[in-house]
Design an enzyme around this catalytic site. Sequence first.
Site, PDB file in Angstrom:
ATOM      1  N   CYS A 121       0.858  -1.178   0.000  1.00 45.83           N
ATOM      2  CA  CYS A 121       0.000   0.000   0.000  1.00 45.83           C
ATOM      3  C   CYS A 121       0.893   1.226   0.000  1.00 45.83           C
ATOM      4  CB  CYS A 121      -0.931  -0.007   1.209  1.00 45.83           C
ATOM      5  SG  CYS A 121      -2.335   1.142   1.051  1.00 45.83           S
ATOM      6  N   CYS A 123      -0.145   4.200   1.827  1.00 48.73           N
ATOM      7  CA  CYS A 123      -0.592   5.172   2.832  1.00 48.73           C
ATOM      8  C   CYS A 123       0.495   5.565   3.835  1.00 48.73           C
ATOM      9  CB  CYS A 123      -1.831   4.659   3.559  1.00 48.73           C
ATOM     10  SG  CYS A 123      -1.605   3.105   4.444  1.00 48.73           S
ATOM     11  N   CYS A 131      -4.144   6.029   0.288  1.00 46.00           N
ATOM     12  CA  CYS A 131      -3.632   4.756  -0.230  1.00 46.00           C
ATOM     13  C   CYS A 131      -3.354   4.788  -1.716  1.00 46.00           C
ATOM     14  CB  CYS A 131      -4.631   3.635   0.080  1.00 46.00           C
ATOM     15  SG  CYS A 131      -4.963   3.436   1.836  1.00 46.00           S
ATOM     16  N   LYS A 196     -12.368  -4.853   2.541  1.00 41.11           N
ATOM     17  CA  LYS A 196     -11.794  -3.982   3.567  1.00 41.11           C
ATOM     18  C   LYS A 196     -12.744  -2.816   3.802  1.00 41.11           C
ATOM     19  CE  LYS A 196      -7.595  -1.396   4.726  1.00 41.11           C
ATOM     20  NZ  LYS A 196      -6.246  -0.984   4.253  1.00 41.11           N
ATOM     21  N   ARG A 218     -11.135   7.699   4.089  1.00 44.17           N
ATOM     22  CA  ARG A 218     -10.933   6.686   3.059  1.00 44.17           C
ATOM     23  C   ARG A 218     -12.241   6.034   2.605  1.00 44.17           C
ATOM     24  NH1 ARG A 218      -5.740   4.619   6.449  1.00 44.17           N
ATOM     25  NH2 ARG A 218      -4.268   6.123   5.592  1.00 44.17           N
ATOM     26  N   LYS A 249     -11.445  -7.678   6.393  1.00 46.86           N
ATOM     27  CA  LYS A 249     -10.913  -6.777   7.419  1.00 46.86           C
ATOM     28  C   LYS A 249     -11.927  -5.675   7.675  1.00 46.86           C
ATOM     29  CE  LYS A 249      -6.930  -3.773   8.336  1.00 46.86           C
ATOM     30  NZ  LYS A 249      -5.705  -3.165   7.771  1.00 46.86           N
ATOM     31  N   SER A 275      -6.358  -3.688  14.909  1.00 46.50           N
ATOM     32  CA  SER A 275      -5.771  -3.029  16.079  1.00 46.50           C
ATOM     33  C   SER A 275      -6.802  -2.619  17.123  1.00 46.50           C
ATOM     34  CB  SER A 275      -4.980  -1.802  15.628  1.00 46.50           C
ATOM     35  OG  SER A 275      -5.807  -0.885  14.923  1.00 46.50           O
ATOM     36  N   TYR A 314      -2.400  -9.414  16.295  1.00 47.76           N
ATOM     37  CA  TYR A 314      -1.340  -8.930  17.163  1.00 47.76           C
ATOM     38  C   TYR A 314      -1.193  -9.827  18.397  1.00 47.76           C
ATOM     39  CZ  TYR A 314      -2.107  -4.942  14.148  1.00 47.76           C
ATOM     40  OH  TYR A 314      -2.251  -4.153  13.037  1.00 47.76           O
TER      41      TYR A 314
END
Length: 325
Positions: A121, A123, A131, A196, A218, A249, A275, A314
């Site tokens: 990407c 971004c 992006c 996404k 976005r 996502k 996240s 994560y």
Amino acid sequence: MAELDFKRHRRLRRTESMRALVRETHLRKDDLIFPIFVVEGEGVKNEVASMPGVYQVSLDYLTEEMNELTRVGVRSVIVFGVPNEKDEVGSQAYHEEGIVQRSIRLIKEEVPSLTVIADTCLCQYTDHGHCGIVREGDIDNDESLQYITRTAVTQAEAGADIIAPSNMMDGFVTAIRKGLDEAGYSQIPIMSYAVKYASSFYGPFRDAAHSSPQFGDRRAYQMDPSNRLEAIREAESDVEEGADFLIVKPALAYLDIMREVKDRFNLPLVAYNVSGEYSMIKAAARNGWVNEQEIVLEKLTAMKRAGADLIVTYFAKDAAKWLDE
């Protein structure tokens, strides 16, 4: 008391060994992909303020991080770069000595057993934080494809095992597939961020990757969270264009979308446990409101049950340790 006629489902839940015997969904270490944020400089290991336990690391700490992953049994990483220099076309994204390209080469030299996925990407690399390429205040879809394809090729040249484009430009899979094939990398698969959403769950990531848009948002290229059928159209286009994996996502708030995508398309499906989902659990656990281990394993299992074959999370290192217990 007269005998009652009903089904005794609890027979299969009486003991832990019985429950394990009939368990339908299994979470494995091999399902887990760990995101890593690599920054310029030396001696850098910065904990991300909004993501406790997640670090930005410089190249000299990268091997240590990768060795820890192999010790706990995580075999795949996805690499995000945080460059020092940004410009309007994100030139550090496709520079041969860009931070992601150098990171990939180092990982493949030092820990070749790991599968390295390159996030593709612009971004993090553009001074405007979008992006794609901005022209007259709008994202130029087709011009952006040229730069995104250049990025994918340099990542493959550096040794990436998988290219994972996350930009949500129309036609990005077919453009990257053509670019990789022409450059001699027809063997490199594309893990498409096929679905996404323009989600509020991304906030902490933008803190980690320094990728917040400097104007607007976005929503003109990422999906409206209200839409279900559009997700199927997006995934179908990427399948037709040659994607090898499909990503949904975020994951947790879109389990229904994952199930529909899995039911319709016969490709490996990847859940991205983003996240915001991570940080909410970390905050609740630190306050003693939830049992972190139990709730993490439950939600990762929910993603597998919804159809995910793989999970970007994560929590990968912690989950791998817990699965050994």
